[in-house]
Design a protein around this motif. Structure first.
Motif: not given
Length: 195
Positions: A28-37, A41-46, A96-101, A107-112
């Motif tokens: 989860l933390l790596m996923g969040l760090a990826g969103l900041v970095q 790259r991908a649309r975020v979602s509430a 499942l909240l942060f897929p590899d690809n 985006g994340y909402e579509d994946f979720f």
């Protein structure tokens, strides 16, 4: 072989569970760090971000909740195996909240939402495992939660089943918003101190 005292078994069990929980938190933390970095790259979602916050809180709470196992006198491989499976369920939810690809998704909402059956199926299992885990810790531990536990679990599983069925964005946003508020309330009302 002589039976190892419970006081020596508990740290061993916590170490193994801690490795799996640590991997989930790391994911989860790596996923969040990826969103900041890489914010573009991908649309975020509430919906996605609120589930990430809830899952982080769940993992920290799980670690605190499992401390009650130190009181357990009778250990078995079955209990140990159950606890490992429980932590694996939590890890899979986090994964499942942060897929590899995300290239196949918008985006994340579509994946979720497309993978919601897996996430909410595991989440429903989480509720069931929570009940069994509480029973393992003994009658006094079970009694501590009163009638709220009898209401929380069936409602949680029902909400998960609805979430598996629907892609309605308003429902999913309402579900995670109400659940996160309840989760924080549950922790501060019942677990602010450890007794």
């Amino acid at each position: 072989m002589d039976q190892m005292p419970a006081s020596e078994l508990f740290p061993h069990v916590r170490i193994v569970m801690g490795m799996v929980v640590g991997l989930a938190i790391t994911r989860l933390l790596m996923g969040l760090a990826g969103l900041v970095q890489h914010p573009n790259r991908a649309r975020v979602s509430a919906i996605h971000l609120l589930w990430v916050a809830s899952m982080l809180l769940e993992l920290v709470h799980f670690w605190w909740w499992e401390f009650a196992l130190f009181q357990l006198e009778d250990w078995s491989f079955g209990i140990f195996f159950f606890l490992i499976v429980y932590t694996i369920i939590l890890f899979l939810q986090a994964a499942l909240l942060f897929p590899d690809n995300l290239s196949e998704y918008d985006g994340y909402e579509d994946f979720f939402l497309q993978r919601r059956q897996w996430f909410f199926g595991l989440f429903a299992l989480n509720f069931a495992f929570d009940m069994i885990d509480t029973m393992i810790k003994g009658q006094a531990h079970w009694d501590k939660f009163g009638t709220e536990f009898y209401i929380q679990v069936p409602i949680g599983i029902t909400m998960c089943l609805i979430a598996i069925w629907t892609t309605n964005r308003r429902f999913h946003l309402a579900f995670i918003s109400v659940y996160l508020i309840y989760q924080v309330s549950w922790i501060f009302r019942l677990f602010n101190t450890f007794t």
